[in-house]
Each structure stands twice: as C-alpha cells, then as structure tokens.
Design an enzyme around this catalytic site. Structure first.
Site, PDB file in Angstrom:
ATOM      1  N   ASN A 215      -4.137   3.550 -31.089  1.00  0.00           N
ATOM      2  CA  ASN A 215      -2.710   3.542 -30.731  1.00  0.00           C
ATOM      3  C   ASN A 215      -2.562   3.659 -29.218  1.00  0.00           C
ATOM      4  OD1 ASN A 215      -2.577   6.437 -29.985  1.00  0.00           O
ATOM      5  ND2 ASN A 215      -3.129   6.688 -32.137  1.00  0.00           N
ATOM      6  N   ASP A 284      -3.650   8.217 -38.824  1.00  0.00           N
ATOM      7  CA  ASP A 284      -3.500   8.748 -40.179  1.00  0.00           C
ATOM      8  C   ASP A 284      -4.469   8.082 -41.160  1.00  0.00           C
ATOM      9  OD1 ASP A 284      -1.459  10.620 -39.728  1.00  0.00           O
ATOM     10  OD2 ASP A 284       0.015   9.009 -39.582  1.00  0.00           O
ATOM     11  N   LYS A 294     -20.938  -7.231 -37.144  1.00  0.00           N
ATOM     12  CA  LYS A 294     -19.644  -7.722 -36.681  1.00  0.00           C
ATOM     13  C   LYS A 294     -19.028  -8.606 -37.776  1.00  0.00           C
ATOM     14  CE  LYS A 294     -17.540 -10.310 -33.014  1.00  0.00           C
ATOM     15  NZ  LYS A 294     -17.731 -11.599 -32.419  1.00  0.00           N
ATOM     16  N   PHE A 327       3.059  18.171 -32.317  1.00  0.00           N
ATOM     17  CA  PHE A 327       3.842  17.135 -31.638  1.00  0.00           C
ATOM     18  C   PHE A 327       4.298  16.129 -32.687  1.00  0.00           C
ATOM     19  CE2 PHE A 327       3.703  17.103 -26.939  1.00  0.00           C
ATOM     20  CZ  PHE A 327       3.101  18.334 -26.763  1.00  0.00           C
ATOM     21  N   LYS A 341       8.349  18.566 -40.451  1.00  0.00           N
ATOM     22  CA  LYS A 341       6.937  18.748 -40.082  1.00  0.00           C
ATOM     23  C   LYS A 341       6.614  20.220 -39.823  1.00  0.00           C
ATOM     24  CE  LYS A 341       6.118  14.095 -38.716  1.00  0.00           C
ATOM     25  NZ  LYS A 341       6.167  13.072 -37.682  1.00  0.00           N
ATOM     26  N   LYS A 345       3.708  21.584 -42.202  1.00  0.00           N
ATOM     27  CA  LYS A 345       2.423  21.880 -41.579  1.00  0.00           C
ATOM     28  C   LYS A 345       2.311  23.346 -41.137  1.00  0.00           C
ATOM     29  CE  LYS A 345       1.896  17.077 -40.068  1.00  0.00           C
ATOM     30  NZ  LYS A 345       1.130  16.163 -39.235  1.00  0.00           N
TER      31      LYS A 345
HETATM   32  N1  CTP Z   1      -1.781  15.085 -36.707  1.00  0.00           N
HETATM   33  C1  CTP Z   1      -3.011  15.593 -37.060  1.00  0.00           C
HETATM   34  N2  CTP Z   1      -3.832  14.894 -37.909  1.00  0.00           N
HETATM   35  C2  CTP Z   1      -3.418  13.711 -38.405  1.00  0.00           C
HETATM   36  C3  CTP Z   1      -2.153  13.178 -38.059  1.00  0.00           C
HETATM   37  C4  CTP Z   1      -1.363  13.896 -37.198  1.00  0.00           C
HETATM   38  O1  CTP Z   1      -3.385  16.669 -36.597  1.00  0.00           O
HETATM   39  N3  CTP Z   1      -4.226  13.048 -39.225  1.00  0.00           N
HETATM   40  C5  CTP Z   1      -0.918  15.887 -35.832  1.00  0.00           C
HETATM   41  C6  CTP Z   1      -0.644  15.298 -34.466  1.00  0.00           C
HETATM   42  O2  CTP Z   1      -1.599  15.746 -33.513  1.00  0.00           O
HETATM   43  C7  CTP Z   1       0.750  15.830 -34.153  1.00  0.00           C
HETATM   44  C8  CTP Z   1       1.399  15.980 -35.506  1.00  0.00           C
HETATM   45  O3  CTP Z   1       0.336  15.971 -36.457  1.00  0.00           O
HETATM   46  O4  CTP Z   1       0.705  17.128 -33.571  1.00  0.00           O
HETATM   47  C9  CTP Z   1       2.431  14.962 -35.871  1.00  0.00           C
HETATM   48  O5  CTP Z   1       1.904  13.692 -35.912  1.00  0.00           O
HETATM   49  P1  CTP Z   1       2.806  12.411 -36.400  1.00  0.00           P
HETATM   50  O6  CTP Z   1       1.936  11.222 -36.374  1.00  0.00           O
HETATM   51  O7  CTP Z   1       4.095  12.374 -35.672  1.00  0.00           O
HETATM   52  O8  CTP Z   1       3.193  12.835 -37.829  1.00  0.00           O
HETATM   53  P2  CTP Z   1       2.493  12.663 -39.178  1.00  0.00           P
HETATM   54  O9  CTP Z   1       2.267  14.029 -39.677  1.00  0.00           O
HETATM   55  O10 CTP Z   1       1.300  11.793 -39.061  1.00  0.00           O
HETATM   56  O11 CTP Z   1       3.621  11.994 -40.046  1.00  0.00           O
HETATM   57  P3  CTP Z   1       4.215  10.494 -40.012  1.00  0.00           P
HETATM   58  O12 CTP Z   1       3.130   9.607 -39.522  1.00  0.00           O
HETATM   59  O13 CTP Z   1       4.588  10.292 -41.407  1.00  0.00           O
HETATM   60  O14 CTP Z   1       5.405  10.557 -39.077  1.00  0.00           O
END
Ligand code: CTP
Length: 404
Positions: A215, A284, A294, A327, A341, A345
């Site tokens: 990303n 995620d 490859k 975050f 969240k 969490k």
């Molecule tokens: N985070 C994490 N591990 C993951 C995904 C996210 O620790 N596998 C943490 C990020 O570091 C951040 C927070 O979760 O502090 C929120 O991440 P975000 O991508 O906004 O939210 P998600 O929980 O992934 O939810 P969604 O993608 O559904 O918005």
C-alpha cells in the site's frame, strides 16, 4: 524550569537578529545560562558586545579562536556542542537551514550544529526570511528534511516583513520562542523510564520472487512518533515495514517485510513495553501461497488471498497495563468506524485519518486527524506537520495513561 540550564543561542545574519537580544534577556531572567555563537553576517545586524553584555559570557564567532577562554582553540566547536542542554538558532536564515540540511560546516555555528547530537540535546530553529524565500522549493525541502531528522521548527509568522512586503516569514516573537523552549525542556524527560513500541510503514505480501502486494504508506507518521518519543527520553522500539526513511537515531530498529513477520516481532517485544503505537498500514490479506518461481503471464488470473493476523487486535487481547494506540485510515463515517475499532480491538485511543481531506493521510508531510478515546471523548485537530502531531499524540498519551 530553565534555572542553570545552558542554552546555546546561535544567531545568523537576518534583520530579526535584534529579537535575539530580547530572547537572551528573557532566558537569563528565567535563570538560564546563555552561550552565544554568532555568524559573521549576524555581526552586521547586532554587535557581539551587545550579546556579551546581556549574557555575561564571551561571544564566539570565529572557527579558530586561540584566545577563547577555557577552551582548547582547535576543538572549541566540539566543546560548544557538548556543553549545552539545548541549542536555539534564532534567527535561522535560509543559508543556515540549507547548510544544516546538506551537511555543510564552513563556519563556527554550522560546525557546532553538525556536532550536536539531537537525540541528547534538542535543537530549535526559528526561520526568518522573506515569504518568497520561505516558499522556495529548496528551502521548503530543507525544512522538511530537518524536521524529519529531529530538528524542531519554531515556525515563522505572517506579518509585516523588513523588506516592506507582508507575508509569512517573520521570526516568531521572543516570548513565543521562550514558551517553545520551556515546553521542549518539559518534554525532554517526560517519557524517561517508559518503553514505547511503534510500528510503521506498509507491509509487503509476496506473490512470487519478484512481486508483492502492498500500500501507499510512507512510514512518515510512525517515524515521526519514534523520533518524538526518543527525544522525550523513552526507550523506543521501532518495528517497520520497508520505507525510504532514515532510522531515527536512538531508536532500536527492527526492519520487517510481511504482516506475519511484523506480528511475530511485535509479540516478541510486547511483554517489555508500556505503550504501543500501531501506525503501520498492515496488509489485511496475503496471497494464499507464494509461487517459488516467477509467475508467467497468460489469460485472466485470479488471486486467492487469506487473512493476515490482526496484530492490533491480538495486542488488545493481551494488553494488561499497556496503553494501546491504534490508527485508522477511513474514507467515510470516520468517527463511527473509529469508535467501532476502539471497541473491537480493545484500544485506549485511536488516531483517525480522514483520507478524503487534502493534507491528510499517506505520503504527505502533514496530517489532519481526529483523536478518539475509549471513554467516548473526541478531539478534532487542525492541519499540522506529522512531527508536531507526533508530539501532540505523545502529550495526549501522557495525559490519559492511567486514566482511560
Ligand atoms: N492493524 C493491525 N494488523 C492488521 C491490520 C491492521 O495491527 N492486520 C492495525 C493498524 O496498524 C492500525 C489499525 O489496525 O493501527 C487499523 O487499521 P485499518 O486498516 O484502518 O483497519 P482494519 O482493522 O484493517 O479494518 P478495515 O480494513 O476493515 O477498515
């Protein structure tokens, strides 16, 4: 608070140099000891005699000064860099900012600045120049580089400039600068004894030996947090995905690539920490399998993805007394998603980015965020640099640790 603190006041050649005399006076009134180092150009604006009279100490400007009392002449720049508890450069011209950013040391002040370790001795720079100079891309880049390397900017103000123009570039008033100096001294030790774990940057999820899913995270917010926490005396563990940034000096650095690797490193360190700030943009999902060779192109292709561990959720489950900050990057229903969240969490606080706003989110120097707390309080912050925001987040952690 400033009693017996030794502050090195660097003065460069700008019309605002007259304000440095007032600053020196204010600092001395607060009990500080002020050591002045002037550039040759500064002497065209204010005399060494004025500064010597105000501070009661010799004023240095020459790199080689055989008469410097109490100093071995050839290493006076090192003595001057090691002795103070803080360095303030006011006014800081475009020239000194450029030299500091580029590593040029060609007079006493620039040489002293090069020898100062910012992790141990905070440096505050108070830029002062014409608006067009301040907005010159080279000057803007230099200021951004210096901020990232841990230099503090006492930002210039809008107003009437010496050249007759009106705009941004006026040096901050001495009373405002005094406040910043006092705040910096307060912050200098307020995280001493605490271990802060920061995650930063993106993760990369390999598809084959040459490709990955990732990303746009630049890592800047997390690195600014790590830097700010080091400056405030914390033991900092920075666990970061791949970025183009320099590691903040003083942080224990653990480079990782994938979410799984970040998960394992975080869990390994977790028992030793007091505060977790989870600013990494963790993928995620990852490809179900990594192709050993490859992948060759063909017709349409479907990727199968599997879930990565949610690191933050796992931290929330084991948090105990750890203060946990998450975050979130959102594009709609910002506050509702942020609040959910916090609950899902088990967080103490969440920093929510509104990705739809200009100046917020990925790959910018600035950010606009909401802070949400476990007890339902919310705070909307204005646009600010990621470095300023990092200090503000640490201020809020300090205020709320043990409360929420
Ligand atoms: N985070 C994490 N591990 C993951 C995904 C996210 O620790 N596998 C943490 C990020 O570091 C951040 C927070 O979760 O502090 C929120 O991440 P975000 O991508 O906004 O939210 P998600 O929980 O992934 O939810 P969604 O993608 O559904 O918005």
């Amino acid at each position: 608070m400033l009693k017996n603190k030794l502050i090195l006041l660097g003065i460069t050649g700008g019309i605002a140099a007259y304000k440095s005399a007032e600053l020196a006076r204010l600092l001395i009134k607060e009990g500080a000891v002020v050591q002045v180092v002037m550039t040759e150009n500064a002497e065209a604006f204010i005399t060494p005699l004025t500064m010597k009279t105000l501070t009661g100490r010799p004023v240095y400007s020459a790199l080689y000064n055989p008469d410097a009392p109490g100093h071995f002449s050839a290493t006076v720049h090192i003595d001057l860099a090691r002795e103070p508890q803080m360095v303030v450069v006011a006014p800081a011209t475009a020239n000194i900012l450029g030299k500091l950013a580029a590593g040029i040391a060609d007079d006493l002040l620039s040489t002293v600045l090069m020898a100062v370790n910012t992790a141990e001795c905070p440096v505050i720079l108070a830029p002062s120049m014409n608006t067009s100079m301040l907005h010159n891309p080279a000057v803007r880049d230099n200021i951004a580089v210096l901020r990232r390397r841990g230099y503090n900017m006492a930002d210039p103000l809008d107003g009437f400039l010496a050249c007759g123009e009106v705009g941004e570039g006026r040096m901050i008033e001495p009373s405002g600068l005094l406040e910043i100096i006092k705040r910096k001294f307060q912050q200098a030790v307020d995280f001493k004894g605490l271990t802060v774990l920061v995650t930063a940057g993106p993760t990369r999820e390999a598809l084959d030996p040459v490709r990955f899913l990732s990303n746009h995270s630049s890592g800047r917010m997390g690195y600014a947090l790590a830097q700010a926490a080091v400056e405030r005396g914390a033991h900092v563990i920075l666990i970061s995905g791949p970025t183009a940034l320099e590691t903040p000096p003083g942080a224990d650095f653990y480079p990782v690539v994938s979410a799984q690797e970040m998960y394992e490193t975080v869990m390994d360190k977790l028992p030793t920490v007091d505060i977790v700030i989870k600013s990494a943009a963790v993928a995620d999902y990852r490809p179900k399998g990594i192709s050993a060779q490859k992948i060759k192109k063909g017709g349409e292709m479907t990727l199968k993805l599997v879930r990565n561990p949610d690191i933050l959720k796992e931290i929330g489950k084991r948090k105990g007394n750890i203060f946990v900050v998450g975050f979130a990057a959102e594009t709609e229903n910002i506050l509702a998603h942020g609040k959910k969240k916090i609950a899902d969490k088990n967080l103490d606080m969440i920093v929510v980015n509104d990705l739809t706003l200009e100046g917020a989110g990925f790959n910018t120097e600035t950010n606009i965020v909401h802070l949400l707390y476990r007890d339902g309080r919310e705070e909307r912050l204005p646009l600010m640099s990621k470095y300023e925001l990092a200090h503000l987040i640490l201020d809020r952690i300090k205020e709320n640790k043990g409360k929420v």
